[in-house]
Design a protein around this motif. Structure first.
Motif, short mmCIF file in Angstrom:
data_model
loop_
_atom_site.label_atom_id
_atom_site.label_comp_id
_atom_site.label_asym_id
_atom_site.label_seq_id
_atom_site.Cartn_x
_atom_site.Cartn_y
_atom_site.Cartn_z
N LEU A 1 65.14 34.29 21.51
CA LEU A 1 63.83 33.82 21.91
C LEU A 1 63.52 34.34 23.31
O LEU A 1 64.37 34.28 24.20
CB LEU A 1 63.79 32.29 21.93
N PRO A 2 62.30 34.85 23.54
CA PRO A 2 61.92 35.29 24.89
C PRO A 2 61.96 34.13 25.87
O PRO A 2 61.74 32.97 25.49
CB PRO A 2 60.50 35.82 24.70
N ASN A 3 62.19 34.41 27.14
CA ASN A 3 62.36 33.37 28.15
C ASN A 3 61.18 32.43 28.23
O ASN A 3 61.35 31.22 28.39
CB ASN A 3 62.61 34.01 29.52
N ASN A 4 59.96 32.95 28.15
CA ASN A 4 58.76 32.13 28.38
C ASN A 4 57.97 31.90 27.10
O ASN A 4 56.76 31.66 27.15
CB ASN A 4 57.86 32.81 29.42
N ILE A 5 58.63 31.93 25.96
CA ILE A 5 57.94 31.82 24.68
C ILE A 5 57.17 30.51 24.53
O ILE A 5 56.13 30.45 23.89
CB ILE A 5 58.95 31.99 23.52
N PHE A 6 57.67 29.42 25.16
CA PHE A 6 57.01 28.12 25.03
C PHE A 6 56.29 27.71 26.31
O PHE A 6 55.93 26.54 26.49
CB PHE A 6 58.04 27.05 24.66
N GLN A 7 56.05 28.63 27.18
CA GLN A 7 55.41 28.33 28.45
C GLN A 7 54.00 27.78 28.24
O GLN A 7 53.21 28.34 27.48
CB GLN A 7 55.34 29.59 29.32
N GLY A 8 53.70 26.68 28.90
CA GLY A 8 52.36 26.09 28.84
C GLY A 8 52.10 25.17 27.67
O GLY A 8 51.01 24.59 27.59
N LEU A 9 53.06 24.99 26.77
CA LEU A 9 52.84 24.14 25.59
C LEU A 9 53.15 22.68 25.93
O LEU A 9 54.03 22.05 25.36
CB LEU A 9 53.70 24.62 24.42
N ARG A 10 52.39 22.13 26.83
CA ARG A 10 52.70 20.81 27.38
C ARG A 10 52.38 19.66 26.44
O ARG A 10 52.80 18.53 26.66
CB ARG A 10 51.98 20.62 28.72
N ASN A 11 51.62 19.91 25.38
CA ASN A 11 51.32 18.87 24.40
C ASN A 11 52.20 18.94 23.17
O ASN A 11 52.07 18.11 22.26
CB ASN A 11 49.85 18.95 23.98
N LEU A 12 53.10 19.90 23.13
CA LEU A 12 53.96 20.06 21.96
C LEU A 12 54.91 18.87 21.81
O LEU A 12 55.59 18.48 22.76
CB LEU A 12 54.77 21.35 22.07
N GLN A 13 54.95 18.28 20.62
CA GLN A 13 55.83 17.16 20.35
C GLN A 13 56.92 17.48 19.33
O GLN A 13 58.00 16.90 19.39
CB GLN A 13 55.03 15.96 19.84
N TYR A 14 56.66 18.40 18.42
CA TYR A 14 57.61 18.73 17.36
C TYR A 14 57.86 20.25 17.37
O TYR A 14 56.92 21.04 17.20
CB TYR A 14 57.08 18.31 15.98
#
Length: 424
Positions: free
Chosen positions: A136-149
């Protein structure tokens, strides 16, 4: 068909709509939905209305996702069980309304661009299970502050980059089981302070940093069964004050002096735990660490060391005749809760873990089979009213004796056992 008036039976009521619908698809207006599943499409069908809120494309043979295939009005997008091998990095850029994205079961996807999910500020659920992902790239989930699942199970991940979950402040469920992870580092789980369930079973984990779980103060469920753990210090588990369900079965536990730290923690824990089956030394094979008595560690003492302000690492040590087996880690090296060792993996190993709750998560937390109206049954997250059933039924297979050199931390200050009751 374009601008035709169509009537369709949906949920026992007649719905009328007057906008285009791609060929072989079913469309309706409340909410605006395009359902094109299971038609052997090789590409995203043309003519999807720009105002479509829900798009269902699962169980086709779609190979590529490109910018312009969908509009930024999309709220729910299911493309699981296709043949996707490539996703253009800008495919979902500007999708500020997107709440659920299911890319699961695209087994030849294998890699993702770092900015694939950039700007998905309302994304609540992201499904990437069974995608053949090796990294997985280092910043793949950057900014997904509402992600719950976040569903990452059944891939080929060996390592998780440090701080990869740091922006996931609202993440409650993280599924990483069925990968090839072998270590959990100090910064692996930094950030997701709201995490409630962490599933790490069926990996190859043999090394856990002593502060790997330091941010997980609200974690209630931790699955570590079917891994390669020889030992685990109480310092890792002491960082989980909300823990209720812990599964440690089917690991090659060494129940000698090194197990005293975990034994003491298990004696004090009031939540639900699985068996902790000993696989060495020979006299302990087949026993459950939880059921052992203090007298079964006749030459062991539990000692504690605190150095340079680090969290204490607790490890069992024996008397002077065997203290030469214990040594300090090299300066600057992070202390750990498990004993690092040469990875040995039986490729023929078959592990079956039957449990009620895990079955709900096998396919990305949802059941397949979309109904004619485009909806599909989704599992309801189980609550903490009772522990998941079936987990403790797993057998501790494999009783071969392990004879390995001890690596770990030396510990110095004796802890009295007079306050530990064998029956507690």
């Amino acid at each position: 068909m374009d601008r035709e008036i169509i009537k369709t039976d949906f949920r026992d009521s007649w719905t009328t709509f007057s906008w285009s619908c791609p060929r072989h698809c079913i469309c309706y207006t409340t909410p605006s939905t395009v359902s094109c599943q299971a038609h052997n499409f090789l590409s995203v069908p043309e003519g999807i209305p720009l105002d479509s809120e829900r798009i269902f494309l699962q169980n086709n043979k779609i190979q590529r996702l490109l910018q312009g295939h969908f509009s930024s009005n999309t709220v729910t997008l299911w493309i699981y069980s296709n043949n996707i091998t490539y996703i253009e990095s800008s495919t979902f850029h500007g999708f500020r309304l997107l709440e659920e994205l299911d890319l699961g079961d695209n087994r030849h996807l294998r890699s993702l661009a770092e900015d694939t999910f950039q700007g998905l500020v309302r994304l609540n659920a992201l499904h990437l299970y069974r995608c053949g992902l090796t990294s997985l790239p280092n910043n793949i989930f950057q900014g997904l502050r509402n992600l719950q699942y976040l569903y990452l199970q059944d891939n080929h991940l060996k390592v998780l980059p440090d701080n990869i979950f740091v922006d996931l402040h609202n993440l409650s469920h993280l599924f990483l089981h069925g990968n090839r992870l072998w270590s959990l580092n100090q910064n692996t789980f930094r950030g997701p302070r709201a995490l409630d369930r962490l599933l790490l079973h069926q990996n190859q984990i043999e090394w856990v940093d002593h502060s790997a779980f330091q941010d997980l103060k609200h974690l209630s469920t931790l699955y570590l069964f079917n891994n390669s753990l020889l030992q685990l210090s109480r310092q890792c588990l002491d960082m989980l004050p909300s823990l209720e369900y812990l599964r440690l079965n089917n690991n090659p536990w060494v129940c000698d002096c090194r197990a005293l730290s975990l034994w003491l923690w298990l004696k004090q824990f009031r939540g639900s735990t699985s068996t902790v089956g000993c696989q060495s030394p020979p006299e302990m094979i087949g026993k459950d660490l939880k059921d052992l008595r203090r007298e079964e560690f006749p030459n062991c003492s539990l000692t504690v060391s605190n150095s340079r302000g680090q969290t204490n690492n607790v490890s069992g040590t024996v008397n002077q005749s065997t203290t030469n087996l214990v040594h300090r880690l090299k300066p600057g090296r992070s202390r750990n809760c498990t004993k690092p060792r040469k990875k040995v993996r039986d490729e023929n190993e078959v592990v079956i873990e039957k449990e009620e709750s895990a079955s709900d998560f096998t396919d990305g937390g949802k059941h397949d089979h979309t109904s004619s109206n485009g909806t599909r049954r989704k599992c309801v997250p189980w609550t903490t009213v009772r522990p998941p059933s079936g987990v403790q039924q797993a057998s501790n297979e494999g009783t071969s004796t392990l004879s390995l050199p001890l690596h770990g931390c030396t510990v110095l200050v004796t802890v009295l056992f007079s306050q530990v009751h064998d029956g507690s």
